[in-house]
Design a protein around this motif. Structure first.
Motif, short mmCIF file in Angstrom:
data_model
loop_
_atom_site.label_atom_id
_atom_site.label_comp_id
_atom_site.label_asym_id
_atom_site.label_seq_id
_atom_site.Cartn_x
_atom_site.Cartn_y
_atom_site.Cartn_z
N LYS A 164 25.47 -21.03 60.84
CA LYS A 164 26.32 -21.57 59.57
C LYS A 164 26.19 -22.94 59.60
O LYS A 164 25.96 -23.70 58.53
CB LYS A 164 27.56 -21.08 59.53
N PHE A 165 26.52 -23.70 60.70
CA PHE A 165 26.71 -25.08 60.67
C PHE A 165 25.23 -25.70 60.25
O PHE A 165 24.99 -26.55 59.77
CB PHE A 165 26.98 -25.75 62.19
N ILE A 166 24.15 -25.30 61.24
CA ILE A 166 22.80 -25.90 60.88
C ILE A 166 22.35 -25.69 59.39
O ILE A 166 21.54 -26.56 59.02
CB ILE A 166 21.81 -25.49 62.10
N THR A 167 22.66 -24.38 58.89
CA THR A 167 22.04 -24.38 57.71
C THR A 167 23.20 -25.49 56.76
O THR A 167 22.18 -25.79 55.75
CB THR A 167 22.65 -23.04 57.22
N ALA A 168 24.26 -25.47 56.87
CA ALA A 168 24.98 -26.47 56.03
C ALA A 168 24.39 -27.88 56.11
O ALA A 168 24.60 -28.66 55.31
CB ALA A 168 26.45 -26.30 56.12
N ALA A 169 24.14 -27.96 57.20
CA ALA A 169 23.65 -29.57 57.76
C ALA A 169 22.26 -29.85 57.08
O ALA A 169 22.23 -30.85 56.42
CB ALA A 169 23.33 -29.74 59.17
N GLY A 170 21.48 -28.66 56.80
CA GLY A 170 20.36 -28.98 56.17
C GLY A 170 20.49 -29.10 54.54
O GLY A 170 19.70 -29.81 53.83
N LEU A 171 21.48 -28.18 54.20
CA LEU A 171 21.59 -28.47 52.70
C LEU A 171 22.32 -29.75 52.31
O LEU A 171 22.04 -30.22 51.29
CB LEU A 171 22.61 -27.11 52.31
N ALA A 172 23.14 -30.21 53.24
CA ALA A 172 23.73 -31.74 53.00
C ALA A 172 22.31 -32.44 53.02
O ALA A 172 22.39 -33.50 52.09
CB ALA A 172 24.69 -32.06 54.12
N HIS A 173 21.63 -32.54 53.82
CA HIS A 173 20.35 -33.48 54.03
C HIS A 173 19.55 -33.38 52.72
O HIS A 173 19.17 -34.36 52.06
CB HIS A 173 19.45 -33.18 55.01
N HIS A 187 12.64 -36.49 59.76
CA HIS A 187 14.17 -36.51 59.50
C HIS A 187 14.40 -35.35 58.76
O HIS A 187 15.96 -35.06 58.62
CB HIS A 187 14.47 -37.84 58.51
N GLY A 188 13.56 -34.38 58.19
CA GLY A 188 14.29 -33.34 57.36
C GLY A 188 14.17 -32.15 58.52
O GLY A 188 14.40 -30.69 58.06
N LEU A 189 13.90 -32.46 59.78
CA LEU A 189 13.98 -31.11 60.86
C LEU A 189 14.95 -31.64 61.87
O LEU A 189 14.93 -32.41 62.62
CB LEU A 189 12.58 -31.14 61.51
N PHE A 202 13.70 -34.65 64.35
CA PHE A 202 12.83 -34.21 65.15
C PHE A 202 11.91 -35.69 65.34
O PHE A 202 11.55 -36.48 64.90
CB PHE A 202 11.76 -33.40 64.37
N ASP A 203 11.46 -35.57 66.73
CA ASP A 203 10.35 -36.56 67.17
C ASP A 203 9.41 -35.94 67.64
O ASP A 203 9.27 -35.08 68.51
CB ASP A 203 11.19 -37.50 68.54
N THR A 204 8.11 -36.31 67.10
CA THR A 204 7.11 -35.56 67.30
C THR A 204 6.31 -35.47 68.69
O THR A 204 6.08 -34.24 69.22
CB THR A 204 5.85 -36.12 66.37
N ASP A 205 6.67 -36.42 69.55
CA ASP A 205 6.17 -36.79 70.79
C ASP A 205 7.11 -35.82 71.80
O ASP A 205 6.66 -35.05 72.70
CB ASP A 205 6.03 -38.00 71.09
N ARG A 206 8.35 -35.91 71.46
CA ARG A 206 9.64 -35.33 72.52
C ARG A 206 9.90 -33.92 72.16
O ARG A 206 10.18 -33.14 73.22
CB ARG A 206 10.74 -36.34 72.24
N ASP A 207 9.83 -33.57 70.86
CA ASP A 207 10.48 -32.20 70.49
C ASP A 207 9.74 -31.06 70.43
O ASP A 207 10.20 -29.97 69.82
CB ASP A 207 11.50 -32.32 69.46
N ALA A 208 8.16 -31.27 70.15
CA ALA A 208 7.53 -30.20 69.58
C ALA A 208 7.46 -28.91 70.54
O ALA A 208 7.82 -27.89 70.06
CB ALA A 208 5.95 -30.84 69.58
N GLU A 209 7.38 -29.23 72.07
CA GLU A 209 7.49 -28.14 72.72
C GLU A 209 8.71 -27.26 72.62
O GLU A 209 8.88 -25.99 72.68
CB GLU A 209 7.11 -28.53 74.36
#
Length: 291
Positions: A242-251, A196-198, A153-160
């Motif tokens: 399933k992928f994005i959940t697994a990616a967060g668990l790995a993080h 980095h956690g988003l 996540f980039d606060t300025d770029r990705d919020a909207e």
């Protein structure tokens, strides 16, 4: 006028004492964030309202917070329970907010009798699931689906973009789907926020298809949380959840936590099946009551 800073501190201290005694926090994150804006008793629509009970020395004995969406939470000081304070406070809340939806976090032994005596019935169940990081199945690094890219996540770029995805993914959800830019910025300002956690998953045209917002509270660095997982409905059925959940668990694994938890609606059978397949088991239950 909102309650003053000393009263906000007293409410938070009361909630902390109750959490220490009960093993579960009486107030949700949304309520804790709303406290500085809460107004005592009667207030205009759209304002968090604080119902407070003090003893003759002005010590805070009980507190109830009603949010603008009608959800309510209350807590009684552990040293002053079984004296009718909870009954009186709940009665006061319902007299002013007859349609309130009252949470019982942890569904502690006294919660159900208190609710039923007030004429409330259970309308919603929120489950907390958890798993050890070193449990089965093993947490591995998933391969990014072909045609997609994974960024943070980039606060300025990705919020909207994130807000748009969140609204689309949770249009049915009574709390999550209503998140505004102000709500997002309030959470970004919290000490636990880590861009980095988003995690964000975009398709080949740059469209945000899925996200996984993870959370680690500084006070509890050994526990990570699957905070929000969102998938654009247009991409459902493609395995992105399933992928994005697994990616967060790995993080979270790489951040060194020992345990990972999450909250899920008790009637969301598809999500429950997914999380159970990832090694999550029941850890706690929250119940919501209403007339």
């Amino acid at each position: 006028m909102p309650i003053n800073a000393d009263t906000v501190s007293a409410i938070r201290a009361l909630a902390d004492r109750a959490e220490h005694a009960d093993g579960v926090a009486p107030f949700s994150e949304a309520t804790r964030l709303a406290l500085p804006d809460a107004t005592p008793d009667h207030a205009p629509a759209g304002t968090p309202i604080a119902h407070l009970t003090f003893d003759p020395t002005e010590q805070l004995l009980a507190a109830g917070i009603v949010l603008p969406d009608g959800s309510a939470e209350l807590v009684v000081d552990p040293e002053h329970r079984r004296k009718g304070l909870g009954t009186e406070l709940l009665s006061r809340i319902l007299s002013q907010h007859p349609d309130a939806h009252v949470w019982a976090h942890g569904d502690l032994p006294g919660a159900h009798p208190l609710a039923t005596a007030a004429g409330l019935r259970r309308i919603r169940t929120l489950l907390k699931l958890a798993r050890p990081v070193d449990g089965d199945p093993e947490i591995t690094d998933p391969a990014v689906p072909q045609g997609f890219s994974l960024t943070t996540f980039d606060t300025d770029r990705d919020a909207e973009d994130w807000l748009a995805l969140n609204k689309t993914a949770f249009d049915y959800h009574p709390e999550q789907g209503r998140m505004t830019m102000a709500d997002l910025q309030q959470r970004i300002a919290e000490p636990w926020f880590d861009p980095h956690g988003l995690l964000l998953l975009r398709d080949g045209e740059g469209r945000l298809a899925a996200s996984h917002w993870t959370k680690i509270e500084p006070a509890e660095p050994a526990e990570g949380e699957v905070y929000v997982v969102a998938v654009d409905p247009a991409y459902q059925g493609h395995g992105l959840g399933k992928f994005i959940t697994a990616a967060g668990l790995a993080h979270l694994r790489d951040k060194g936590v020992d345990r990972i938890s999450l909250y899920v609606e008790g009637d969301n059978d598809a999500a429950l099946a997914t999380y159970r397949g990832l090694g999550f088991t029941p850890a706690a239950v929250d119940e919501q009551y209403a007339r």
